[in-house]
Scaffold this motif. Sequence first.
Motif, PDB file in Angstrom:
ATOM      1  N   PRO A 113       0.422  -1.155  -0.119  1.00 65.29           N
ATOM      2  CA  PRO A 113      -0.464  -0.251   0.289  1.00 65.29           C
ATOM      3  C   PRO A 113       0.747   1.087   0.401  1.00 65.29           C
ATOM      4  CG  PRO A 113       0.362  -0.935   1.996  1.00 65.29           C
ATOM      5  CD  PRO A 113       0.651  -2.127   1.253  1.00 65.29           C
ATOM      6  N   GLY A 114       0.328   2.398  -0.250  1.00 63.31           N
ATOM      7  CA  GLY A 114       1.321   3.650  -0.387  1.00 63.31           C
ATOM      8  C   GLY A 114       1.960   4.084  -1.514  1.00 63.31           C
ATOM      9  N   GLY A 115       2.075   5.569  -1.877  1.00 59.89           N
ATOM     10  CA  GLY A 115       2.933   5.243  -3.037  1.00 59.89           C
ATOM     11  C   GLY A 115       3.218   5.078  -3.573  1.00 59.89           C
ATOM     12  N   ASP A 116       4.181   4.291  -4.451  1.00 58.87           N
ATOM     13  CA  ASP A 116       4.247   3.808  -6.350  1.00 58.87           C
ATOM     14  C   ASP A 116       3.844   2.470  -5.450  1.00 58.87           C
ATOM     15  OD1 ASP A 116       6.501   3.340  -4.517  1.00 58.87           O
ATOM     16  OD2 ASP A 116       7.826   4.259  -6.361  1.00 58.87           O
ATOM     17  N   ASN A 117       4.035   1.910  -4.534  1.00 58.71           N
ATOM     18  CA  ASN A 117       3.261   0.345  -4.113  1.00 58.71           C
ATOM     19  C   ASN A 117       4.566   0.261  -4.107  1.00 58.71           C
ATOM     20  OD1 ASN A 117       0.253  -0.072  -3.492  1.00 58.71           O
ATOM     21  ND2 ASN A 117       0.453   1.261  -5.937  1.00 58.71           N
ATOM     22  N   SER A 118       5.546   0.074  -3.834  1.00 54.53           N
ATOM     23  CA  SER A 118       7.339  -0.322  -3.331  1.00 54.53           C
ATOM     24  C   SER A 118       7.912  -0.881  -2.916  1.00 54.53           C
ATOM     25  CB  SER A 118       8.290   0.555  -4.838  1.00 54.53           C
ATOM     26  OG  SER A 118       8.427   2.317  -3.649  1.00 54.53           O
ATOM     27  N   SER A 119       7.579  -0.575  -1.903  1.00 52.04           N
ATOM     28  CA  SER A 119       8.253  -0.931  -0.699  1.00 52.04           C
ATOM     29  C   SER A 119       7.314  -1.429   0.046  1.00 52.04           C
ATOM     30  CB  SER A 119       9.571   0.010  -0.097  1.00 52.04           C
ATOM     31  OG  SER A 119      10.335   0.211   0.795  1.00 52.04           O
ATOM     32  N   TRP A 120       7.881  -2.735   1.370  1.00 52.93           N
ATOM     33  CA  TRP A 120       7.339  -3.162   2.392  1.00 52.93           C
ATOM     34  C   TRP A 120       8.771  -3.279   3.412  1.00 52.93           C
ATOM     35  CZ3 TRP A 120       2.965  -5.402   2.206  1.00 52.93           C
ATOM     36  CH2 TRP A 120       1.832  -6.235   0.704  1.00 52.93           C
ATOM     37  N   SER A 121       9.180  -1.946   2.919  1.00 55.30           N
ATOM     38  CA  SER A 121       9.961  -2.409   3.686  1.00 55.30           C
ATOM     39  C   SER A 121       9.740  -0.810   5.461  1.00 55.30           C
ATOM     40  CB  SER A 121      12.000  -1.727   3.776  1.00 55.30           C
ATOM     41  OG  SER A 121      12.237  -2.251   2.880  1.00 55.30           O
ATOM     42  N   ALA A 122       8.979   0.055   5.145  1.00 53.65           N
ATOM     43  CA  ALA A 122       8.095   0.713   6.650  1.00 53.65           C
ATOM     44  C   ALA A 122       7.558  -0.149   6.911  1.00 53.65           C
ATOM     45  CB  ALA A 122       6.924   1.676   5.332  1.00 53.65           C
ATOM     46  N   GLU A 123       8.124   0.567   8.208  1.00 56.97           N
ATOM     47  CA  GLU A 123       7.770  -0.291   9.695  1.00 56.97           C
ATOM     48  C   GLU A 123       5.831  -0.250   9.826  1.00 56.97           C
ATOM     49  OE1 GLU A 123       9.593  -1.912  11.457  1.00 56.97           O
ATOM     50  OE2 GLU A 123      11.593  -0.887  10.846  1.00 56.97           O
ATOM     51  N   GLY A 124       5.668   0.739   9.055  1.00 58.89           N
ATOM     52  CA  GLY A 124       4.185   1.016   9.225  1.00 58.89           C
ATOM     53  C   GLY A 124       2.953  -0.531   8.323  1.00 58.89           C
ATOM     54  N   HIS A 125       4.260  -0.837   7.634  1.00 54.27           N
ATOM     55  CA  HIS A 125       2.956  -2.038   6.768  1.00 54.27           C
ATOM     56  C   HIS A 125       3.255  -2.886   7.553  1.00 54.27           C
ATOM     57  CE1 HIS A 125       2.784   1.101   3.916  1.00 54.27           C
ATOM     58  NE2 HIS A 125       4.058   1.116   2.884  1.00 54.27           N
ATOM     59  N   HIS A 126       3.832  -2.857   8.688  1.00 54.72           N
ATOM     60  CA  HIS A 126       4.352  -4.725   9.341  1.00 54.72           C
ATOM     61  C   HIS A 126       2.826  -5.138   9.910  1.00 54.72           C
ATOM     62  CE1 HIS A 126       8.542  -3.792   8.729  1.00 54.72           C
ATOM     63  NE2 HIS A 126       7.816  -4.449   7.844  1.00 54.72           N
ATOM     64  N   GLY A 127       1.884  -4.191  10.807  1.00 53.15           N
ATOM     65  CA  GLY A 127       1.446  -4.490  11.269  1.00 53.15           C
ATOM     66  C   GLY A 127      -0.437  -4.751  11.014  1.00 53.15           C
ATOM     67  N   ASP A 128      -0.625  -4.283   9.184  1.00 49.65           N
ATOM     68  CA  ASP A 128      -1.249  -4.166   8.389  1.00 49.65           C
ATOM     69  C   ASP A 128      -1.912  -5.725   7.701  1.00 49.65           C
ATOM     70  OD1 ASP A 128      -2.647  -1.870   8.923  1.00 49.65           O
ATOM     71  OD2 ASP A 128      -1.965  -0.501   7.390  1.00 49.65           O
ATOM     72  N   LEU A 129      -0.104  -6.263   7.938  1.00 52.03           N
ATOM     73  CA  LEU A 129      -0.196  -7.271   7.040  1.00 52.03           C
ATOM     74  C   LEU A 129      -0.306  -8.603   7.707  1.00 52.03           C
ATOM     75  CD1 LEU A 129       1.240  -8.521   4.117  1.00 52.03           C
ATOM     76  CD2 LEU A 129       3.344  -8.082   5.154  1.00 52.03           C
ATOM     77  N   LYS A 130       0.498  -8.550   8.942  1.00 50.44           N
ATOM     78  CA  LYS A 130      -0.365  -9.266   9.632  1.00 50.44           C
ATOM     79  C   LYS A 130      -1.380  -9.446   9.613  1.00 50.44           C
ATOM     80  CE  LYS A 130       0.802 -12.363  12.916  1.00 50.44           C
ATOM     81  NZ  LYS A 130      -0.025 -12.696  12.933  1.00 50.44           N
ATOM     82  N   ALA A 131      -2.167  -8.503   9.818  1.00 52.53           N
ATOM     83  CA  ALA A 131      -3.599  -8.357  10.415  1.00 52.53           C
ATOM     84  C   ALA A 131      -4.225  -9.471   8.866  1.00 52.53           C
ATOM     85  CB  ALA A 131      -3.853  -7.004  10.585  1.00 52.53           C
ATOM     86  N   LEU A 132      -4.008  -8.396   7.572  1.00 54.41           N
ATOM     87  CA  LEU A 132      -4.504  -8.832   6.511  1.00 54.41           C
ATOM     88  C   LEU A 132      -4.170 -10.635   6.129  1.00 54.41           C
ATOM     89  CD1 LEU A 132      -5.762  -9.600   3.397  1.00 54.41           C
ATOM     90  CD2 LEU A 132      -2.798  -8.577   3.279  1.00 54.41           C
ATOM     91  N   ILE A 133      -3.039 -11.677   6.638  1.00 53.80           N
ATOM     92  CA  ILE A 133      -2.613 -12.850   6.142  1.00 53.80           C
ATOM     93  C   ILE A 133      -3.557 -13.015   8.092  1.00 53.80           C
ATOM     94  CG2 ILE A 133      -1.054 -14.440   7.180  1.00 53.80           C
ATOM     95  CD1 ILE A 133       1.189 -12.134   6.882  1.00 53.80           C
ATOM     96  N   ASP A 134      -3.467 -12.715   9.255  1.00 56.78           N
ATOM     97  CA  ASP A 134      -4.641 -13.821  10.345  1.00 56.78           C
ATOM     98  C   ASP A 134      -5.681 -13.378   9.307  1.00 56.78           C
ATOM     99  OD1 ASP A 134      -2.282 -13.578  11.553  1.00 56.78           O
ATOM    100  OD2 ASP A 134      -3.058 -11.485  13.119  1.00 56.78           O
ATOM    101  N   GLU A 135      -5.753 -12.707   8.771  1.00 59.07           N
ATOM    102  CA  GLU A 135      -7.556 -12.595   7.755  1.00 59.07           C
ATOM    103  C   GLU A 135      -8.005 -13.731   7.242  1.00 59.07           C
ATOM    104  OE1 GLU A 135     -10.759  -9.079   6.072  1.00 59.07           O
ATOM    105  OE2 GLU A 135      -9.856  -8.731   8.262  1.00 59.07           O
ATOM    106  N   PHE A 136      -7.156 -13.775   6.331  1.00 64.55           N
ATOM    107  CA  PHE A 136      -6.935 -14.481   4.883  1.00 64.55           C
ATOM    108  C   PHE A 136      -7.339 -15.936   5.845  1.00 64.55           C
ATOM    109  CE2 PHE A 136      -5.071 -17.194   2.222  1.00 64.55           C
ATOM    110  CZ  PHE A 136      -6.084 -17.196   0.498  1.00 64.55           C
ATOM    111  N   ILE A 137      -6.319 -16.619   7.770  1.00 65.24           N
ATOM    112  CA  ILE A 137      -6.601 -16.971   7.577  1.00 65.24           C
ATOM    113  C   ILE A 137      -7.645 -17.830   7.666  1.00 65.24           C
ATOM    114  CG2 ILE A 137      -5.199 -19.040   9.832  1.00 65.24           C
ATOM    115  CD1 ILE A 137      -2.972 -17.730   9.108  1.00 65.24           C
ATOM    116  N   ILE A 138      -8.363 -16.993   8.664  1.00 60.91           N
ATOM    117  CA  ILE A 138      -9.907 -17.228   9.092  1.00 60.91           C
ATOM    118  C   ILE A 138     -10.859 -17.555   8.322  1.00 60.91           C
ATOM    119  CG2 ILE A 138     -12.261 -15.651  10.689  1.00 60.91           C
ATOM    120  CD1 ILE A 138      -9.041 -14.482  12.225  1.00 60.91           C
ATOM    121  N   SER A 139     -10.356 -16.800   7.521  1.00 65.45           N
ATOM    122  CA  SER A 139     -11.247 -17.112   6.265  1.00 65.45           C
ATOM    123  C   SER A 139     -11.619 -18.011   5.056  1.00 65.45           C
ATOM    124  CB  SER A 139     -11.571 -15.817   5.227  1.00 65.45           C
ATOM    125  OG  SER A 139     -10.412 -16.009   4.192  1.00 65.45           O
TER     126      SER A 139
END
Length: 341
Positions: A113-139
């Motif tokens: 997410p964000g900007g040019d959709n280029s970097s997963w390095s930003a710390e702010g993305h990690h919590g959202d990505l983990k939440a997405l993975i958790d939701e995918f598993i539950i679904s």
Amino acid sequence: MKKLTALFLTAVILALCISPLTAGAAVSLSQGRDALYSQWETGEAHGISYKSFSPVAEAGKTYPLVVLLHGKYSGSSNGEQVKDTDFYKWSSSEFQARFKESGGAYILMPRCPGGDNSSWSAEGHHGDLKALIDEFIISHSGTIDMKRIYLGGWSKGGAGAVKMAVTYPDFFAALVVMAPHYTVNEDHLKAFADTPIWLVACKNDTMATYGTMSKAFWNTLKDTSNVPSSCRFTTFEKYNYYDVSSHYVHYAVANDLLNQPSDCGMSTQNGKGQGVATSESESIITWLSSFRLGEAENESVCHCDCHSSKGFTKFIWRIKVFFWRIFNSSKKMCDCGASHW
């Protein structure tokens, strides 16, 4: 006649229902990219759009989940991270069959997410990505094996994969890191020292400079991993598959390291420096799917300076030994029990 017509229509409908192009059913590589890509579903959660593939789950059976993070600019539109990188092949019947035990796997490829959709390095993305993975598993109603969740990434996504593993060290069973645009941090690798890692890089890579990034990563990994025999390092002398940059070794992984150009100079070793042959039965997918969380064999490896592969670290250690010999006769043994002299 009416009965025959009705039976014919029923047969046609049943045939369509079990067609190999039904969403989630793995089709053959021979059917081409579009047929394979048609199996992938689109979704969005926690501000992250994604593409996903689901195997046809059998009752009472669980399947691994592979999460793959794209590199810079590979996520300019949702779907590009799959269709334009060859990872659509991982949804083929041939590649799915290589997943050990299950004979298939879920695949989740989010778009940064964000900007040019280029970097997963930003710390702010990690919590959202983990939440997405958790939701995918539950679904997916208990059909995902929580001990067989794997993470991979290339370039900036490789850096993101490392940082996700640092943030959640007890979640991923194994990692595949491809030409990571990442300056190695020893504390990062120590944080998940029990996790098997397969690193892939090209020696001619000038985008994520081989010597200062991938090679440095591997040298540090060998010094910090508790499972070196399970780790792998695949290198290419040159890489021009699809006539693309030597940085794009993720195409090799997307093809499961098989059928690579004969002049690319591919070789693989484990964390103990022993050569490893790759084949259909010993590929990235079969290696990845052989690990369960926390069950890789811990080799109780010594990480003392005397065993370091880093020249400067070992040089300093030898200077220490020199002075120990002169001034400290009791310091004849390394902390691991190895003799200094």
